[in-house]
Design a protein around this motif. Structure first.
Motif, PDB file in Angstrom:
ATOM      1  N   ASP A 127      44.096  24.668  -7.627  1.00  0.00           N
ATOM      2  CA  ASP A 127      43.386  25.167  -6.450  1.00  0.00           C
ATOM      3  C   ASP A 127      44.233  26.196  -5.711  1.00  0.00           C
ATOM      4  OD1 ASP A 127      41.075  23.280  -6.570  1.00  0.00           O
ATOM      5  OD2 ASP A 127      42.667  21.797  -6.283  1.00  0.00           O
ATOM      6  N   VAL A 128      45.547  25.966  -5.707  1.00  0.00           N
ATOM      7  CA  VAL A 128      46.459  26.818  -4.939  1.00  0.00           C
ATOM      8  C   VAL A 128      47.740  27.040  -5.732  1.00  0.00           C
ATOM      9  CG1 VAL A 128      47.737  27.090  -2.762  1.00  0.00           C
ATOM     10  CG2 VAL A 128      45.559  25.842  -2.775  1.00  0.00           C
ATOM     11  N   VAL A 129      48.263  28.253  -5.655  1.00  0.00           N
ATOM     12  CA  VAL A 129      49.593  28.572  -6.179  1.00  0.00           C
ATOM     13  C   VAL A 129      50.499  28.871  -4.979  1.00  0.00           C
ATOM     14  CG1 VAL A 129      50.977  30.184  -7.549  1.00  0.00           C
ATOM     15  CG2 VAL A 129      48.700  29.484  -8.350  1.00  0.00           C
ATOM     16  N   ILE A 130      51.664  28.243  -4.938  1.00  0.00           N
ATOM     17  CA  ILE A 130      52.629  28.517  -3.878  1.00  0.00           C
ATOM     18  C   ILE A 130      53.804  29.252  -4.500  1.00  0.00           C
ATOM     19  CG2 ILE A 130      54.104  27.551  -2.076  1.00  0.00           C
ATOM     20  CD1 ILE A 130      52.257  25.169  -1.929  1.00  0.00           C
ATOM     21  N   ASN A 131      54.058  30.443  -4.020  1.00  0.00           N
ATOM     22  CA  ASN A 131      55.080  31.300  -4.604  1.00  0.00           C
ATOM     23  C   ASN A 131      56.300  31.399  -3.701  1.00  0.00           C
ATOM     24  OD1 ASN A 131      56.372  33.143  -6.286  1.00  0.00           O
ATOM     25  ND2 ASN A 131      55.409  34.910  -5.326  1.00  0.00           N
ATOM     26  N   PHE A 132      57.464  31.052  -4.236  1.00  0.00           N
ATOM     27  CA  PHE A 132      58.723  31.165  -3.534  1.00  0.00           C
ATOM     28  C   PHE A 132      59.440  32.434  -3.991  1.00  0.00           C
ATOM     29  CE2 PHE A 132      57.490  26.781  -3.264  1.00  0.00           C
ATOM     30  CZ  PHE A 132      57.852  26.397  -1.992  1.00  0.00           C
ATOM     31  N   PHE A 133      58.839  33.554  -3.652  1.00  0.00           N
ATOM     32  CA  PHE A 133      59.422  34.892  -3.771  1.00  0.00           C
ATOM     33  C   PHE A 133      59.659  35.357  -5.208  1.00  0.00           C
ATOM     34  CE2 PHE A 133      62.611  38.254  -2.588  1.00  0.00           C
ATOM     35  CZ  PHE A 133      61.770  38.958  -1.752  1.00  0.00           C
ATOM     36  N   ASP A 134      58.883  34.893  -6.149  1.00  0.00           N
ATOM     37  CA  ASP A 134      59.042  35.404  -7.507  1.00  0.00           C
ATOM     38  C   ASP A 134      58.096  36.580  -7.741  1.00  0.00           C
ATOM     39  OD1 ASP A 134      60.370  35.107 -10.125  1.00  0.00           O
ATOM     40  OD2 ASP A 134      58.318  34.872 -10.824  1.00  0.00           O
ATOM     41  N   LEU A 135      58.616  37.646  -8.322  1.00  0.00           N
ATOM     42  CA  LEU A 135      57.834  38.862  -8.537  1.00  0.00           C
ATOM     43  C   LEU A 135      56.740  38.664  -9.573  1.00  0.00           C
ATOM     44  CD1 LEU A 135      57.364  41.871  -7.987  1.00  0.00           C
ATOM     45  CD2 LEU A 135      59.161  42.383  -9.668  1.00  0.00           C
ATOM     46  N   LYS A 146      41.264  33.115  -9.477  1.00  0.00           N
ATOM     47  CA  LYS A 146      40.496  32.570  -8.366  1.00  0.00           C
ATOM     48  C   LYS A 146      41.333  31.682  -7.453  1.00  0.00           C
ATOM     49  CE  LYS A 146      36.068  32.564 -10.850  1.00  0.00           C
ATOM     50  NZ  LYS A 146      34.953  31.717 -11.351  1.00  0.00           N
ATOM     51  N   ALA A 147      42.396  31.084  -7.967  1.00  0.00           N
ATOM     52  CA  ALA A 147      43.215  30.164  -7.164  1.00  0.00           C
ATOM     53  C   ALA A 147      43.817  30.898  -5.965  1.00  0.00           C
ATOM     54  CB  ALA A 147      44.327  29.565  -8.017  1.00  0.00           C
ATOM     55  N   LYS A 148      43.826  30.224  -4.815  1.00  0.00           N
ATOM     56  CA  LYS A 148      44.432  30.798  -3.624  1.00  0.00           C
ATOM     57  C   LYS A 148      45.945  30.903  -3.811  1.00  0.00           C
ATOM     58  CE  LYS A 148      40.732  31.093  -1.014  1.00  0.00           C
ATOM     59  NZ  LYS A 148      40.225  32.371  -0.487  1.00  0.00           N
ATOM     60  N   LEU A 149      46.539  31.920  -3.178  1.00  0.00           N
ATOM     61  CA  LEU A 149      47.980  32.131  -3.260  1.00  0.00           C
ATOM     62  C   LEU A 149      48.588  32.030  -1.863  1.00  0.00           C
ATOM     63  CD1 LEU A 149      50.577  32.988  -4.795  1.00  0.00           C
ATOM     64  CD2 LEU A 149      49.926  35.375  -4.365  1.00  0.00           C
ATOM     65  N   ILE A 150      49.645  31.219  -1.750  1.00  0.00           N
ATOM     66  CA  ILE A 150      50.429  31.116  -0.516  1.00  0.00           C
ATOM     67  C   ILE A 150      51.869  31.485  -0.855  1.00  0.00           C
ATOM     68  CG2 ILE A 150      51.226  29.596   1.337  1.00  0.00           C
ATOM     69  CD1 ILE A 150      48.799  27.827   0.770  1.00  0.00           C
ATOM     70  N   CYS A 151      52.491  32.322  -0.035  1.00  0.00           N
ATOM     71  CA  CYS A 151      53.863  32.756  -0.284  1.00  0.00           C
ATOM     72  C   CYS A 151      54.792  32.185   0.789  1.00  0.00           C
ATOM     73  CB  CYS A 151      53.952  34.279  -0.296  1.00  0.00           C
ATOM     74  SG  CYS A 151      53.095  35.024  -1.700  1.00  0.00           S
ATOM     75  N   VAL A 152      55.909  31.611   0.343  1.00  0.00           N
ATOM     76  CA  VAL A 152      56.845  30.952   1.249  1.00  0.00           C
ATOM     77  C   VAL A 152      58.259  31.438   0.961  1.00  0.00           C
ATOM     78  CG1 VAL A 152      57.745  28.746   2.075  1.00  0.00           C
ATOM     79  CG2 VAL A 152      55.383  28.885   1.252  1.00  0.00           C
ATOM     80  N   ALA A 153      58.902  32.045   1.953  1.00  0.00           N
ATOM     81  CA  ALA A 153      60.301  32.477   1.822  1.00  0.00           C
ATOM     82  C   ALA A 153      60.759  33.066   3.151  1.00  0.00           C
ATOM     83  CB  ALA A 153      60.465  33.522   0.708  1.00  0.00           C
ATOM     84  N   HIS A 154      62.044  33.096   3.328  1.00  0.00           N
ATOM     85  CA  HIS A 154      62.588  33.749   4.526  1.00  0.00           C
ATOM     86  C   HIS A 154      62.233  35.228   4.544  1.00  0.00           C
ATOM     87  CE1 HIS A 154      65.232  34.936   7.723  1.00  0.00           C
ATOM     88  NE2 HIS A 154      65.998  35.645   6.929  1.00  0.00           N
ATOM     89  N   GLN A 155      62.169  35.845   3.366  1.00  0.00           N
ATOM     90  CA  GLN A 155      61.948  37.287   3.284  1.00  0.00           C
ATOM     91  C   GLN A 155      60.636  37.739   3.903  1.00  0.00           C
ATOM     92  OE1 GLN A 155      63.176  35.397   0.915  1.00  0.00           O
ATOM     93  NE2 GLN A 155      64.845  36.406  -0.181  1.00  0.00           N
ATOM     94  N   TYR A 156      59.645  36.852   4.011  1.00  0.00           N
ATOM     95  CA  TYR A 156      58.357  37.278   4.571  1.00  0.00           C
ATOM     96  C   TYR A 156      58.429  37.521   6.079  1.00  0.00           C
ATOM     97  CZ  TYR A 156      56.875  36.150  -0.087  1.00  0.00           C
ATOM     98  OH  TYR A 156      56.786  36.124  -1.462  1.00  0.00           O
ATOM     99  N   GLY A 212      47.875  39.699  -3.208  1.00  0.00           N
ATOM    100  CA  GLY A 212      46.777  38.741  -3.313  1.00  0.00           C
ATOM    101  C   GLY A 212      46.950  37.472  -2.497  1.00  0.00           C
ATOM    102  N   SER A 213      48.006  37.420  -1.665  1.00  0.00           N
ATOM    103  CA  SER A 213      48.288  36.200  -0.914  1.00  0.00           C
ATOM    104  C   SER A 213      47.278  35.965   0.202  1.00  0.00           C
ATOM    105  CB  SER A 213      49.694  36.279  -0.319  1.00  0.00           C
ATOM    106  OG  SER A 213      49.965  35.144   0.477  1.00  0.00           O
ATOM    107  N   SER A 214      46.867  34.702   0.354  1.00  0.00           N
ATOM    108  CA  SER A 214      45.991  34.317   1.462  1.00  0.00           C
ATOM    109  C   SER A 214      46.791  34.021   2.721  1.00  0.00           C
ATOM    110  CB  SER A 214      45.175  33.076   1.090  1.00  0.00           C
ATOM    111  OG  SER A 214      44.323  33.346   0.001  1.00  0.00           O
ATOM    112  N   LYS A 215      48.060  33.650   2.553  1.00  0.00           N
ATOM    113  CA  LYS A 215      48.905  33.356   3.708  1.00  0.00           C
ATOM    114  C   LYS A 215      50.371  33.512   3.318  1.00  0.00           C
ATOM    115  CE  LYS A 215      47.720  30.327   6.716  1.00  0.00           C
ATOM    116  NZ  LYS A 215      47.389  29.094   7.486  1.00  0.00           N
ATOM    117  N   ASN A 216      51.153  34.149   4.198  1.00  0.00           N
ATOM    118  CA  ASN A 216      52.593  34.289   4.005  1.00  0.00           C
ATOM    119  C   ASN A 216      53.304  33.499   5.091  1.00  0.00           C
ATOM    120  OD1 ASN A 216      52.229  36.265   1.903  1.00  0.00           O
ATOM    121  ND2 ASN A 216      51.799  37.774   3.506  1.00  0.00           N
ATOM    122  N   LEU A 217      54.189  32.601   4.690  1.00  0.00           N
ATOM    123  CA  LEU A 217      54.978  31.815   5.630  1.00  0.00           C
ATOM    124  C   LEU A 217      56.412  32.333   5.623  1.00  0.00           C
ATOM    125  CD1 LEU A 217      53.702  28.185   4.887  1.00  0.00           C
ATOM    126  CD2 LEU A 217      52.809  29.874   6.495  1.00  0.00           C
ATOM    127  N   GLY A 218      56.842  32.865   6.763  1.00  0.00           N
ATOM    128  CA  GLY A 218      58.193  33.398   6.891  1.00  0.00           C
ATOM    129  C   GLY A 218      59.115  32.357   7.501  1.00  0.00           C
TER     130      GLY A 218
END
Length: 362
Positions: free
Chosen positions: A109-117, A129-139, A169-175
């Motif tokens: 349902d969701v992919v959580i990406n920790f700053f991988d290109l 179709k899966a939602k993407l959330i990005c999590v890292a200090h860099q955001y 394509g991220s739905s939300k970025n968490l910095g």
């Protein structure tokens, strides 16, 4: 409602791995399923054993674009990095195909990406179709109130461009941030550091030694040089090539101890140390801040992210920054360091709740 997740991690940064471990525990404890973990790396740096021990789902290691260091394993060589990654385009294309296979197999349902290109590229070209959330200090770079160091306009433009590629394509970025910044735009939500649960169980002390963390073992010569001029001070150094260092250099092994990367031992020793010297990795600096330990940050040469981190952490009161591992700066600074930081502990205290709510809101 239970969901299925895939975690993707930039494997060259151990901070991303520990953040992903915390996320994995958080999701599993809440009743969700983590189908698989994708670990992108260059293949030149060993993956710590603890990562495999604690993740109880398939871990798929893939070749991912990364920086290349100079022959001394110290500074980043931009020319070599570009050339090296260009030569491996076919390899990265195969990595994207393997990600597509995993996505079709697990249907997350969701992919959580920790700053991988790789994930950014996958969402750009495959548009799953899966939602993407990005999590890292860099955001945090997306936030208009983040203060970059003066100058370095080309480096600033480059890192913001690279960061955007990872979040395509991220739905939300968490910095993740050292301190609170009001969220006033839709591009990034600022949240506390995602620290591993073991750190909250530690009892702090102040034994008579300093702790060193070397991401790149090429900096050991600077540590050794200082040690020979200050042989009475006990040092414990963690690095990914301890056997090579212990066999290649002559030094007093009753005063300078070289350890392999070990998450449990490293945290235990940090809690007891008089201070930490390391490159300016976000996660290790946050851990030291939580434990009330002064930090001397030595950014890897050519690594603009760490250069920014060192200035940002200095502003947050974590410690000092330096161009070399001249540990006299740390020993002098630690004698006057104020270890009380209730504001940071309060900031970290509700991290799990805030981050989980942001994740499930997507």
């Amino acid at each position: 409602m239970s969901r299925k997740y895939i975690l993707s991690i930039q494997g060259e940064g151990r901070g991303h791995m520990t953040q992903a471990l915390s996320m994995y525990d958080m999701l599993v404890e809440a009743g969700h399923t983590v189908c698989a973990v994708i670990l992108g790396s260059s293949g030149t740096r060993d993956v710590p054993r603890f990562f495999f021990d604690k993740i109880k789902c398939p871990i798929i290691q893939l070749q991912s674009p990364n920086f290349v260091c100079d022959k001394d394993n110290k500074s980043i060589n931009i020319t070599r990095s570009v050339t090296h990654n260009f030569k491996k385009i076919r390899t990265f294309r195969d990595s994207l195909k393997q990600i597509d296979f995993l996505m079709k197999e697990h249907q997350p349902d969701v992919v959580i990406n920790f700053f991988d290109l790789l994930i950014g590229l996958y969402y750009r070209f495959y548009k799953p179709k899966a939602k993407l959330i990005c999590v890292a200090h860099q955001y945090i770079y997306f936030h208009q109130d983040f203060e970059f160091p003066a100058g370095h306009w080309l480096d600033k433009a480059a890192i913001k461009f690279f960061t955007r590629l990872t979040s395509t394509g991220s739905s939300k970025n968490l910095g993740l941030s050292f301190y609170k910044i009001h969220t006033n735009n839709e591009e990034v939500v600022i949240v506390p550091p995602l620290l591993r649960k073991e750190i909250f169980e530690l009892q702090t002390g102040k034994d008579d030694f300093y702790l060193i963390y070397l991401v790149n073992s090429g900096y050991f010569e600077e540590v050794l040089s200082w040690h020979k001029n200050n042989p009475e001070i006990v040092l414990h150094c963690f690095t990914d090539r301890p056997d090579k260092i212990n066999s290649s250099y002559e030094f007093d092994k009753t005063k300078l101890f070289v350890h392999a990367i070990n998450d449990t031992l490293f945290l235990e020793m940090m809690s007891k140390s008089k201070g930490l010297a390391s490159s300016a990795g976000f996660e290790s600096v946050c851990e030291a801040m939580y434990l009330g330990k002064p930090v001397m940050m030595v950014p890897i040469q050519g690594h603009y992210e760490q250069f920014c981190n060192s200035r940002d952490a200095y502003k947050a009161g974590a410690g000092i920054f330096s161009d070399s591992f001249d540990l006299s700066k740390l020993t002098n600074f630690s004698s006057t360091f104020d270890a009380s930081n209730p504001w940071f502990k309060n900031w970290v205290a509700n991290a799990k709740h805030r981050i989980y709510n942001e994740i499930i809101s997507v």
